[in-house]
Design a protein around this motif. Sequence first.
Motif, mmCIF file in Angstrom:
data_model
loop_
_atom_site.group_PDB
_atom_site.id
_atom_site.type_symbol
_atom_site.label_atom_id
_atom_site.label_comp_id
_atom_site.label_asym_id
_atom_site.label_seq_id
_atom_site.Cartn_x
_atom_site.Cartn_y
_atom_site.Cartn_z
ATOM 1 N N VAL A 103 0.841 -1.199 0.000
ATOM 2 C CA VAL A 103 0.000 0.000 0.000
ATOM 3 C C VAL A 103 0.877 1.250 0.000
ATOM 4 N N ALA A 104 1.931 1.244 0.814
ATOM 5 C CA ALA A 104 2.846 2.390 0.859
ATOM 6 C C ALA A 104 3.557 2.577 -0.476
ATOM 7 N N MET A 105 3.906 1.463 -1.121
ATOM 8 C CA MET A 105 4.545 1.545 -2.431
ATOM 9 C C MET A 105 3.572 2.127 -3.452
ATOM 10 N N GLY A 106 2.317 1.696 -3.391
ATOM 11 C CA GLY A 106 1.307 2.223 -4.297
ATOM 12 C C GLY A 106 1.095 3.711 -4.089
ATOM 13 N N GLN A 107 1.128 4.162 -2.825
ATOM 14 C CA GLN A 107 0.958 5.583 -2.533
ATOM 15 C C GLN A 107 2.114 6.392 -3.107
ATOM 16 N N ARG A 108 3.323 5.878 -2.973
ATOM 17 C CA ARG A 108 4.498 6.568 -3.523
ATOM 18 C C ARG A 108 4.366 6.744 -5.032
ATOM 19 N N MET A 109 3.945 5.693 -5.698
ATOM 20 C CA MET A 109 3.861 5.737 -7.155
ATOM 21 C C MET A 109 2.691 6.604 -7.611
ATOM 22 N N ALA A 110 1.591 6.572 -6.862
ATOM 23 C CA ALA A 110 0.462 7.447 -7.182
ATOM 24 C C ALA A 110 0.855 8.911 -7.009
ATOM 25 N N ASP A 111 1.621 9.199 -5.956
ATOM 26 C CA ASP A 111 2.084 10.570 -5.723
ATOM 27 C C ASP A 111 2.969 11.033 -6.879
ATOM 28 N N ASP A 112 3.811 10.127 -7.390
ATOM 29 C CA ASP A 112 4.680 10.478 -8.518
ATOM 30 C C ASP A 112 3.861 10.868 -9.748
ATOM 31 N N LEU A 113 2.721 10.225 -9.905
ATOM 32 C CA LEU A 113 1.867 10.514 -11.056
ATOM 33 C C LEU A 113 0.891 11.654 -10.778
ATOM 34 N N GLY A 114 0.807 12.069 -9.534
ATOM 35 C CA GLY A 114 -0.122 13.124 -9.186
ATOM 36 C C GLY A 114 -1.571 12.678 -9.202
ATOM 37 N N VAL A 115 -1.805 11.402 -8.847
ATOM 38 C CA VAL A 115 -3.163 10.856 -8.836
ATOM 39 C C VAL A 115 -3.461 10.253 -7.469
ATOM 40 N N LYS A 116 -4.696 9.852 -7.265
ATOM 41 C CA LYS A 116 -5.125 9.241 -6.015
ATOM 42 C C LYS A 116 -4.876 7.737 -6.046
ATOM 43 N N MET A 117 -4.367 7.192 -4.957
ATOM 44 C CA MET A 117 -4.189 5.745 -4.845
ATOM 45 C C MET A 117 -5.470 5.135 -4.293
ATOM 46 N N VAL A 118 -6.001 4.133 -4.997
ATOM 47 C CA VAL A 118 -7.252 3.497 -4.595
ATOM 48 C C VAL A 118 -7.018 1.994 -4.418
ATOM 49 N N PRO A 119 -7.138 1.460 -3.187
ATOM 50 C CA PRO A 119 -7.011 0.015 -2.996
ATOM 51 C C PRO A 119 -8.289 -0.706 -3.417
ATOM 52 N N VAL A 120 -8.120 -1.818 -4.117
ATOM 53 C CA VAL A 120 -9.251 -2.637 -4.563
ATOM 54 C C VAL A 120 -9.035 -4.041 -4.015
#
Length: 273
Positions: free
Chosen positions: A62-79
């Motif tokens: 989840v933390a890795m997904g947040q980092r990558m979402a931040d890099d793209l400037g988008v929201k991280m959404v867990p499914v």
Amino acid sequence: MKRRSLILAATAAMALAPMAHAQDSGTMAQVKETGELRIGVASAEPWFYKDPMSEQWTGVGVAMGQRMADDLGVKMVPVETTWANAVAGLQANQFDIMFVLDPTEERKKALSFPENPLFYYAMGALVKEGSEAKTWDELDTPETRIGVTLGTSLDRNVSEMMDEAQISRFSSNDEAIAAFAAGRIDAVVQFHPALVVQYSRLKMGEVLLPEPVNPVATSAGMRQEDGTEFLDWVNTTFADLYAAGVPDELFGEYLASKDIDPSGIPGLVKEDW
């Protein structure tokens, strides 16, 4: 009724049009258009953990997904998904990426994986206290009951390695640990970071890294598509994060959040083992 059906069909088509356009353009275009990076999550600490009270997801993945979402400037959404359904979920566009998904030959037929690994771990076993087994061969006996999580690479590995042991398959890591605690199985095979968290919570048994100990590279699965923009971006990002020691950083932070001292515990960067 016929006119009403036509109106409903047209309305549905208009609603689906942006998503269909994004899919045709590839995952990166879809992520930018929706403003969301959807990551698959399946209960398995320390990668993914859902708090039963807040229902919030945490963990290394989840933390890795947040980092990558931040890099793209988008929201991280867990499914939420399961390990057994992860491939189908990605193919059905239910989510865009799933971390800590090992690139097995079978999965490579259905998904795309970056060349650079996410990080490394080793197969381990939680065994009963006083167990004399030190190797995988010594665990492979007719009287040994081993638990694994269904649909994981460990499921495949144990099935290939073990000819004599009784293998039980569970839908999640937690179910396998519960069976061990109840005495229904004699050992649980998981990767060593997961076992560290499970042992700290269970306070029973012993964590063993049976010989031979081999580093296993884990990765992230994505949909197969004609364009490579998303795949190339993930590949480059993984290389940069690994070189910077980010996987170990996120692992250490998660252990600390569970009051586990990370010192002395093998991390996720094999060069430091």
